[in-house]
Design an enzyme around this catalytic site. Structure first.
Site, PDB file in Angstrom:
ATOM      1  N   GLY A 120      30.589  32.374   9.681  1.00 49.09           N
ATOM      2  CA  GLY A 120      29.696  33.088  10.593  1.00 49.09           C
ATOM      3  C   GLY A 120      28.251  32.719  10.374  1.00 49.09           C
ATOM      4  N   SER A 128      31.682  35.785   4.708  1.00 50.11           N
ATOM      5  CA  SER A 128      30.602  35.405   3.787  1.00 50.11           C
ATOM      6  C   SER A 128      30.855  34.097   3.051  1.00 50.11           C
ATOM      7  CB  SER A 128      30.318  36.542   2.806  1.00 50.11           C
ATOM      8  OG  SER A 128      29.911  37.683   3.535  1.00 50.11           O
ATOM      9  N   GLU A 176      40.369  37.185   7.486  1.00 46.47           N
ATOM     10  CA  GLU A 176      38.982  37.651   7.369  1.00 46.47           C
ATOM     11  C   GLU A 176      38.961  39.122   6.943  1.00 46.47           C
ATOM     12  OE1 GLU A 176      36.043  35.106   9.708  1.00 46.47           O
ATOM     13  OE2 GLU A 176      36.675  36.730  11.003  1.00 46.47           O
ATOM     14  N   ASN A 209      31.439  30.078  13.771  1.00 44.49           N
ATOM     15  CA  ASN A 209      31.367  31.207  14.693  1.00 44.49           C
ATOM     16  C   ASN A 209      29.911  31.645  14.812  1.00 44.49           C
ATOM     17  OD1 ASN A 209      31.715  33.528  16.151  1.00 44.49           O
ATOM     18  ND2 ASN A 209      32.813  34.668  14.554  1.00 44.49           N
ATOM     19  N   TRP A 210      29.275  31.195  15.890  1.00 44.98           N
ATOM     20  CA  TRP A 210      27.846  31.475  16.047  1.00 44.98           C
ATOM     21  C   TRP A 210      27.576  32.937  16.420  1.00 44.98           C
ATOM     22  CZ3 TRP A 210      25.932  26.760  19.500  1.00 44.98           C
ATOM     23  CH2 TRP A 210      26.090  25.579  18.765  1.00 44.98           C
ATOM     24  N   LYS A 211      28.618  33.670  16.741  1.00 45.74           N
ATOM     25  CA  LYS A 211      28.450  35.077  17.162  1.00 45.74           C
ATOM     26  C   LYS A 211      27.306  35.157  18.180  1.00 45.74           C
ATOM     27  CE  LYS A 211      30.365  36.628  12.792  1.00 45.74           C
ATOM     28  NZ  LYS A 211      30.503  37.712  11.826  1.00 45.74           N
ATOM     29  N   HIS A 214      39.069  38.972  16.482  1.00 46.67           N
ATOM     30  CA  HIS A 214      38.009  39.089  15.474  1.00 46.67           C
ATOM     31  C   HIS A 214      37.722  40.578  15.255  1.00 46.67           C
ATOM     32  CE1 HIS A 214      34.185  38.854  13.433  1.00 46.67           C
ATOM     33  NE2 HIS A 214      34.462  37.590  13.168  1.00 46.67           N
TER      34      HIS A 214
HETATM   35  P1  PGA Z   1      30.252  35.708   8.085  1.00 50.05           P
HETATM   36  O1  PGA Z   1      31.199  35.904   9.361  1.00 50.05           O
HETATM   37  O2  PGA Z   1      30.505  34.322   7.567  1.00 50.05           O
HETATM   38  O3  PGA Z   1      28.873  35.901   8.610  1.00 50.05           O
HETATM   39  O4  PGA Z   1      30.657  36.755   7.096  1.00 50.05           O
HETATM   40  C1  PGA Z   1      32.488  35.390   9.406  1.00 50.05           C
HETATM   41  C2  PGA Z   1      33.165  35.877  10.655  1.00 50.05           C
HETATM   42  O5  PGA Z   1      33.000  37.058  10.983  1.00 50.05           O
HETATM   43  O6  PGA Z   1      33.849  35.121  11.344  1.00 50.05           O
END
Ligand code: PGA
Length: 247
Positions: free
Chosen positions: A230, A209, A161, A6-8, A91
């Site tokens: 993420g 994380s 999550e 998930n590149w956000k 999400h």
């Molecule tokens: P993160 O994000 O790995 O940066 O905690 C995961 C997500 O929100 O999908």
């Protein structure tokens, strides 16, 4: 493992997106993981439309609308037309901007109607000693599974999550024992909607994380089928090391 990157909004240039795709292709060839990249929407058009590799693509969200006069919305048929196969729905970062269980259900329906696999995110904000968070997860799942047909339910991938674990570092992620317990609990909840082997074969991912330092430990016999990653998915070296760690 099914590893969803998930590149956000971390990836903001075509060059970086291209480099991440090249390294994802290498990972999927070398480590036999199923890699799904979830870039910002314009990059989907660019990368997914011309993709001939095993790497698959997910949208980070989908519109709940049926299209038409809906400024700013990206609808399921548009995504399907660009060979996008998955879509992240519900999400916590979208829920924080107004998505409710009702909207999430609409989005799941839109995705399914156009052949997209929903990656349904659920997760509690905090944990309490009385176990209210377990009830919260139950209600998040039932809001989506209850109204759907069995055929539709079987297509959903669940991403657990916990919000308290997102966007930190490996030290603040869930531990192996807690994750194992949560996966069992989620499968138990799913068994109310998926008869027979449905709940054991349903795919459950963990996100929050996941980094190179904790991926192997979290993956080892915790019952998960993969990760929703993420920040650690937006650097080629880190993401490669993470995928290698769970090979
Ligand atoms: P993160 O994000 O790995 O940066 O905690 C995961 C997500 O929100 O999908």
């Amino acid at each position: 493992m099914l590893i969803v990157a998930n590149w956000k909004a971390f990836v903001e240039t075509k060059d970086k997106a291209g480099r991440l795709l090249v390294s994802a292709k290498r990972i999927s060839a070398q480590h036999h993981h199923d890699i799904v990249l979830a870039p910002p929407a314009p990059f989907l058009g660019l990368l997914a439309g011309t993709n001939r590799s095993k790497v698959a693509f997910a949208a980070q969200d989908v519109s709940a609308t049926l299209g038409g006069a809906e400024t700013g919305e990206v609808t399921a048929p548009v995504l399907a037309g660009f060979k996008v196969s998955h879509v992240i729905i519900g999400h916590s970062e979208r829920r924080a901007r107004g998505d409710t269980d009702v909207t999430v259900l609409e989005k799941v329906r839109r995705a399914l109607a156009h052949g997209l696999t929903p990656i349904l995110c659920i997760g509690e904000k905090t944990r309490d000693d009385d176990g209210a968070y377990l009830q919260f997860l139950r209600s998040q799942l039932s809001a989506i599974y209850e109204p759907l047909t069995l055929k539709e339910r079987l297509k959903i991938i669940v991403a657990y999550e916990p919000i308290w674990a997102i966007n930190h570092d490996a030290g603040e992620a869930i531990g192996h024992a807690d994750l194992t317990e949560m996966v069992l609990y989620i499968r138990k909840l799913l068994s109310e909607y998926l008869p027979g082997k449905g709940s054991t074969s349903a795919k459950i991912l963990y996100g929050g994380s996941v980094e190179t330092g904790n991926a192997r430990d979290l993956a080892a016999s915790s019952g998960i089928d993969g990760f929703l990653v993420g920040h650690a998915s937006t650097d080629t070296t880190t993401f490669t090391a993470l995928c290698k760690a769970v090979s």
